[in-house]
Design a protein around this motif. Structure first.
Motif, PDB file in Angstrom:
ATOM      1  N   PHE A 175      33.037   7.180  56.313  1.00 31.79           N
ATOM      2  CA  PHE A 175      32.887   7.548  54.979  1.00 31.79           C
ATOM      3  C   PHE A 175      31.898   6.677  54.022  1.00 31.79           C
ATOM      4  O   PHE A 175      30.994   6.996  53.216  1.00 31.79           O
ATOM      5  N   MET A 176      32.349   5.271  54.216  1.00 30.23           N
ATOM      6  CA  MET A 176      31.625   4.317  53.622  1.00 30.23           C
ATOM      7  C   MET A 176      29.956   4.503  53.926  1.00 30.23           C
ATOM      8  O   MET A 176      28.926   4.172  53.204  1.00 30.23           O
ATOM      9  N   ALA A 177      29.648   4.469  55.463  1.00 29.31           N
ATOM     10  CA  ALA A 177      28.299   4.575  55.942  1.00 29.31           C
ATOM     11  C   ALA A 177      27.612   5.839  55.225  1.00 29.31           C
ATOM     12  O   ALA A 177      26.497   5.894  54.774  1.00 29.31           O
ATOM     13  N   PHE A 178      28.467   6.956  55.088  1.00 29.43           N
ATOM     14  CA  PHE A 178      27.834   8.273  54.487  1.00 29.43           C
ATOM     15  C   PHE A 178      27.526   7.892  52.725  1.00 29.43           C
ATOM     16  O   PHE A 178      26.390   8.286  52.596  1.00 29.43           O
ATOM     17  N   LEU A 179      28.146   7.026  52.202  1.00 28.55           N
ATOM     18  CA  LEU A 179      27.786   6.875  50.804  1.00 28.55           C
ATOM     19  C   LEU A 179      26.558   5.899  50.928  1.00 28.55           C
ATOM     20  O   LEU A 179      25.605   6.131  50.213  1.00 28.55           O
ATOM     21  N   LEU A 180      26.652   5.098  51.679  1.00 29.21           N
ATOM     22  CA  LEU A 180      25.380   4.261  51.760  1.00 29.21           C
ATOM     23  C   LEU A 180      24.159   4.667  52.211  1.00 29.21           C
ATOM     24  O   LEU A 180      23.238   4.587  51.685  1.00 29.21           O
ATOM     25  N   ARG A 200      18.064  -2.170  55.143  1.00 37.62           N
ATOM     26  CA  ARG A 200      18.395  -3.492  55.432  1.00 37.62           C
ATOM     27  C   ARG A 200      19.172  -4.149  54.253  1.00 37.62           C
ATOM     28  O   ARG A 200      20.052  -4.703  54.361  1.00 37.62           O
ATOM     29  N   LEU A 201      18.663  -3.818  53.276  1.00 36.86           N
ATOM     30  CA  LEU A 201      19.305  -4.398  51.989  1.00 36.86           C
ATOM     31  C   LEU A 201      20.721  -3.945  51.548  1.00 36.86           C
ATOM     32  O   LEU A 201      21.351  -4.639  51.309  1.00 36.86           O
ATOM     33  N   ALA A 202      20.930  -2.557  51.784  1.00 30.70           N
ATOM     34  CA  ALA A 202      22.194  -1.889  51.608  1.00 30.70           C
ATOM     35  C   ALA A 202      23.001  -2.343  52.565  1.00 30.70           C
ATOM     36  O   ALA A 202      24.222  -2.582  52.144  1.00 30.70           O
ATOM     37  N   SER A 203      22.762  -2.424  53.623  1.00 27.62           N
ATOM     38  CA  SER A 203      23.686  -3.063  54.996  1.00 27.62           C
ATOM     39  C   SER A 203      24.088  -4.459  54.510  1.00 27.62           C
ATOM     40  O   SER A 203      25.195  -4.745  54.720  1.00 27.62           O
TER      41      SER A 203
END
Length: 276
Positions: A175-180, A200-203
């Motif tokens: 779920f969080m990866a989808f939002l990211l 890269r920045l978001a991760s």
């Protein structure tokens, strides 16, 4: 300790690799089976000493601790295959949430438990949800806590909260990866920033946020307040999100619970209560 794995699909193989990488288990302590023999055979090639076998019976005969890592629909086939080769000293651990402790107790003559892992365990992080049968002795719980503790933070939960805790711990990474991903997509579309750089920045941001919420001691509310200066850019963004997200996560939990109840009903149909 001789440990067996029945099912070496996505989560089963993640558990095996995490246990080996953490040093919790050595390859030669592991016996694994799968309906598709090539899957455990590939693990055996990658980790010399790991024993790939053709039948679930061989796993039960070789190991005192067994992890059953198959889909709910597969339990109807798997449990009768191993039950005749188990005794009260065996410990069977299911990683499948819709199969309840009472289902396992009805079908198996041994100690049973549920440990619901997360993909985060692959990097020796995140939680593992632990649900223990009354058949377990304190030393059995200690054994499972120590084993799970090598790849995760073991958290004992009530079985009645299985679905919501799994939503947060096990489904949550997706779920969080989808939002990211949506955040990254919007950044690329609106500004032209290279996707690789934005990802890269978001991760890194998500990793740091997790550390603030754990090691840093922040609550989610406190973190928002520390970042969002009144009248500032972050505050404007949070107002938009509060307005647009509304009851999204309420709906999400309702949907996952409905699917969970459907899956439990299917297991109930497959394993009628022997006491009735």
């Amino acid at each position: 300790m001789k440990t067996g794995f029945i099912g070496t699909g996505s989560m089963g193989s993640i558990l095996i690799e995490a246990f080996i990488q953490s040093g919790a288990l050595q390859p030669e302590e592991i016996t694994a089976s799968n309906r598709n023999p090539s899957k455990p055979e590939k693990l055996a090639e990658r980790y010399p000493g790991l024993r790939a076998v053709l039948t679930n019976r061989e796993v039960a005969e070789a190991c005192r601790l067994l992890f059953v890592c198959v889909k709910p629909s597969e339990f109807k086939r798997v449990l009768p295959e191993i039950a005749p080769y188990l005794d009260p000293n065996h410990l069977v651990v299911s990683i499948t949430s819709p199969v309840l402790i009472r289902h396992l107790e009805d079908q198996l003559p041994c100690k049973v438990a549920k440990i619901i892992p997360s993909i985060t365990n692959y990097v020796l992080s995140g939680a593992a949800l632990c649900i223990y049968s009354d058949r377990l002795q304190p030393e059995d719980k200690l054994l499972l806590d120590r084993l799970a503790g090598c790849i995760s933070r073991p958290i004992e939960v009530e079985e009645s909260f299985t679905r919501v805790t799994s939503d947060i711990s096990s489904c949550g990474p997706a779920f969080m990866a989808f939002l990211l991903q949506r955040f990254v997509d919007a950044a690329v579309e609106e500004t032209g920033i290279p996707r690789e750089e934005a990802t890269r920045l978001a991760s890194e941001m998500l990793l740091g946020t997790g550390m603030l919420l754990t090691a840093g001691g922040f609550t989610p509310d406190e973190l928002q307040k520390r970042v969002a200066v009144p009248g500032g850019i972050t505050a404007e963004g949070l107002r938009l999100m509060d307005r647009e997200v509304k009851d999204l996560f309420n709906q999400l939990i309702r949907i996952t619970h409905a699917k969970y109840r459907e899956d439990v009903d299917k297991v109930e149909a497959a394993f009628p209560n022997k006491k009735t």
